[in-house]
Design an enzyme around this catalytic site. Structure first.
Site, PDB file in Angstrom:
ATOM      1  N   SER A   1       0.823  -1.204   0.000  1.00 22.96           N
ATOM      2  CA  SER A   1       0.000   0.000   0.000  1.00 22.96           C
ATOM      3  C   SER A   1       0.856   1.252   0.000  1.00 22.96           C
ATOM      4  O   SER A   1       1.920   1.295   0.610  1.00 22.96           O
ATOM      5  CB  SER A   1      -0.923   0.021   1.224  1.00 22.96           C
ATOM      6  OG  SER A   1      -1.712   1.192   1.224  1.00 22.96           O
TER       7      SER A   1
ATOM      8  N   GLY B   1       0.457   3.447  -3.026  1.00 26.56           N
ATOM      9  CA  GLY B   1       0.371   3.997  -4.367  1.00 26.56           C
ATOM     10  C   GLY B   1       1.741   4.172  -4.993  1.00 26.56           C
ATOM     11  O   GLY B   1       2.754   3.610  -4.553  1.00 26.56           O
TER      12      GLY B   1
ATOM     13  N   LYS C   1      -4.495  -6.522   3.833  1.00 24.39           N
ATOM     14  CA  LYS C   1      -4.524  -5.436   2.845  1.00 24.39           C
ATOM     15  C   LYS C   1      -5.958  -5.140   2.418  1.00 24.39           C
ATOM     16  O   LYS C   1      -6.332  -3.975   2.216  1.00 24.39           O
ATOM     17  CB  LYS C   1      -3.688  -5.833   1.616  1.00 24.39           C
ATOM     18  CG  LYS C   1      -3.750  -4.806   0.458  1.00 24.39           C
ATOM     19  CD  LYS C   1      -3.165  -3.469   0.855  1.00 24.39           C
ATOM     20  CE  LYS C   1      -3.277  -2.379  -0.202  1.00 24.39           C
ATOM     21  NZ  LYS C   1      -3.340  -2.737  -1.585  1.00 24.39           N
TER      22      LYS C   1
ATOM     23  N   HIS D   1      -7.476  -3.111   5.132  1.00 23.27           N
ATOM     24  CA  HIS D   1      -6.873  -1.775   4.996  1.00 23.27           C
ATOM     25  C   HIS D   1      -7.628  -0.974   3.940  1.00 23.27           C
ATOM     26  O   HIS D   1      -8.002   0.183   4.148  1.00 23.27           O
ATOM     27  CB  HIS D   1      -5.394  -1.905   4.618  1.00 23.27           C
ATOM     28  CG  HIS D   1      -4.782  -0.641   4.071  1.00 23.27           C
ATOM     29  ND1 HIS D   1      -5.000  -0.210   2.771  1.00 23.27           N
ATOM     30  CD2 HIS D   1      -3.953   0.277   4.628  1.00 23.27           C
ATOM     31  CE1 HIS D   1      -4.343   0.910   2.563  1.00 23.27           C
ATOM     32  NE2 HIS D   1      -3.710   1.232   3.679  1.00 23.27           N
ATOM     33  N   ASN D   2      -7.854  -1.576   2.777  1.00 18.95           N
ATOM     34  CA  ASN D   2      -8.518  -0.859   1.699  1.00 18.95           C
ATOM     35  C   ASN D   2      -9.977  -0.562   2.032  1.00 18.95           C
ATOM     36  O   ASN D   2     -10.504   0.494   1.658  1.00 18.95           O
ATOM     37  CB  ASN D   2      -8.429  -1.661   0.403  1.00 18.95           C
ATOM     38  CG  ASN D   2      -7.063  -1.579  -0.244  1.00 18.95           C
ATOM     39  OD1 ASN D   2      -6.078  -1.289   0.423  1.00 18.95           O
ATOM     40  ND2 ASN D   2      -6.995  -1.852  -1.529  1.00 18.95           N
TER      41      ASN D   2
ATOM     42  N   GLU E   1      -9.938   2.327   4.171  1.00 18.40           N
ATOM     43  CA  GLU E   1      -9.627   3.467   3.302  1.00 18.40           C
ATOM     44  C   GLU E   1     -10.901   4.014   2.656  1.00 18.40           C
ATOM     45  O   GLU E   1     -11.105   5.230   2.599  1.00 18.40           O
ATOM     46  CB  GLU E   1      -8.635   3.022   2.236  1.00 18.40           C
ATOM     47  CG  GLU E   1      -8.247   4.065   1.210  1.00 18.40           C
ATOM     48  CD  GLU E   1      -7.354   3.468   0.140  1.00 18.40           C
ATOM     49  OE1 GLU E   1      -7.647   3.683  -1.055  1.00 18.40           O
ATOM     50  OE2 GLU E   1      -6.383   2.770   0.490  1.00 18.40           O
TER      51      GLU E   1
END
Length: 478
Positions: A128, A130, A183, A186-187, A190
């Site tokens: 993560s 970007g 992950k 996490h997203n 987000e």
């Protein structure tokens, strides 16, 4: 000299991870399905570095030291399986395949088992941050075959983001799909963070604030409890104007896209029976936004308040954002706990929070408080009952409630704030009206119910109509 690692897939993330590895002294062989892309990278950004190009997968494999380490940065799904199948015949027992894309964790579980059965080691890792994170230090969340970790640990921790004391935002998460699952959560969080911010913007805009005033408010919030990457970039976005002096934000169509990880989080929360309501509402908010043509048609036809307000307390909006954020993260960690039990993962929740402190999109000072909460109690049931967070909500909830009241009265949708508050109020309620639901289920389907004066696990049925008899359908949870 043999290369330390190979990487397949030279889109933006792949290229930047490779350059990051080269910066840290690693020799990397790269391959891309389109040879021209590889050549342009080698002759351009990777020129005069320790990056080597390969026109075939066979040549890439031959260039690597043993055990071979091959990282895939390709589109999730069938493409990952196709590249793995092309690699397997070329590798030897103990070699390592690493999937660094946004793969669904169930695919990672399957791939880990299949490759282990064939004598290979597999890592599925969330990455993560970007483009900027990949280049300068991402958050990395690896899971899979634990025997592979010692062979990639130095590379991953060298290129990962670091917190102030130098600790890398990368550590082993758990077996098979644990890394990609973390992950995914996490997203999902987000998605929630972005919706929480968008609702603040909607309220501020409805109150007539200028973009400069809004930007200043976000700058100020970024110096307090809301200190985070997303709050910081929101301030920049609000202040940004094009060459004609127009605010770029207001020229962007209000139809949000998504790649699927937020949806996966919401779906899995239903499968595991966990109330990750704020993330789900954030996903649905994007879906509603995408109904742009229908909304344009409906706007003059559906009656409601004017969706403008005389004024709004910035302190109250800050409270609504902060409390909603606490609830969202509490829900996310409830989901992680349920997943650990379901998939037999030994997750360290405080360490997971620390992996997100730098490098990733949700990086925020707030994560230090979560890490500290799990340091105080590794078996903490919910962040909401940690003393720090319960006190924070007690301090800020009046403003949170006022914001929702104002939004509802003026027809401004705030699904993240209101769903978070509904969860909070439900979670703090010793008794909910679910007894009515159980009575209804027993009435029409003889599904039985438990009683408040009997131990949990004992089930009863009432013959509500006098004609139903004593036969029951049994009690079960979906």
């Amino acid at each position: 000299m043999a290369s330390d690692i190979g990487l397949i897939g030279l889109a933006v993330m792949g290229q930047n991870l490779v350059l990051n590895m080269a910066d840290h002294g690693y020799t990397v062989t790269v391959y891309n399905r389109t040879t021209e892309t590889m050549t342009e990278f080698i002759e351009g950004p990777a020129r005069d570095t320790t990056v080597l190009g390969s026109e075939t997968i066979e040549a890439l494999v031959d260039s690597l030291e043993r055990p071979r380490r091959v990282m895939l940065m390709v589109k999730a799904g069938a493409a990952v399986d196709a590249v793995i199948e092309s690699l397997v015949p070329l590798l030897d027992e103990g070699d390592i395949i690493i999937d660094g894309g946004n793969s669904e964790f169930t695919d990672t579980i399957r791939r880990a088992r299949e490759l282990e059965d064939r004598g290979l080691r597999f890592i599925g890792t969330g990455v993560s941050g970007g483009e900027e994170g990949a280049r300068n230090g991402p958050s990395i969340m690896p899971g899979g075959t634990e025997a592979a970790w010692p062979f990639v640990k130095d590379i991953f921790q060298d290129i990962a983001a670091k917190v102030a004391d130098g600790t890398p935002c990368c550590d082993w998460v758990g077996s098979d799909g644990a890394g990609h699952y973390v992950k995914m959560v996490h997203n999902g969080i987000e998605y929630g963070d972005m919706q929480v911010i968008a609702e603040a913007y909607a309220l501020m805009k409805a109150s007539g604030m200028t973009h400069e005033e809004m930007a200043e408010a976000f700058h100020r919030w970024g110096e307090g409890v809301l200190d985070s990457f997303l709050v910081d970039i929101t301030a920049d976005i609000l202040a940004f104007r094009d060459d004609d002096g127009e605010v770029v934000l207001e020229q962007i169509l209000d139809a949000a896209g998504q790649k699927g990880t937020g949806k996966w989080t919401a779906i899995n929360s239903l499968q595991l029976g966990q109330p990750v309501t704020l993330v789900a509402e954030a996903v649905y908010a994007r879906i509603v936004s995408a109904l742009k043509d229908q909304r344009v048609e409906a706007a003059p036809l559906l009656e409601g308040p004017s969706q403008s307000i005389d004024g709004v307390s910035l302190a109250d909006i800050e409270s609504a954002m902060y409390c909603s954020k606490i609830v969202s993260y509490a829900q996310g960690f409830l989901l992680l706990s349920a997943a650990a039990a379901e998939y037999d993962w030994n997750l360290d929740y405080g360490r997971i929070a620390s992996l997100w402190r730098e490098g990733c999109i949700i990086r925020a000072a707030f994560l230090d408080d979560i890490t500290a909460a799990f340091d105080r109690d590794r078996d903490l049931t919910s962040l909401l009952i940690d003393g720090f967070f319960s006190s924070a909500i007690a301090e800020h909830q009046e403003g949170w409630r006022r914001v929702i009241q104002t939004a509802v009265a003026n027809g401004i949708p705030v699904p993240a704030y209101s769903s978070a508050l509904a969860f909070y109020d439900a979670y703090r309620s010793e008794r909910l009206p679910a007894n009515m639901i159980q009575a209804q289920r027993d009435y029409f389907g003889a599904h039985t119910y438990e009683r408040i004066d009997r131990p949990r696990g004992e089930h009863f049925h009432t013959n509500w109509t006098g004609t139903g008899g004593s036969t029951t359908a049994g009690s079960y949870d979906a």
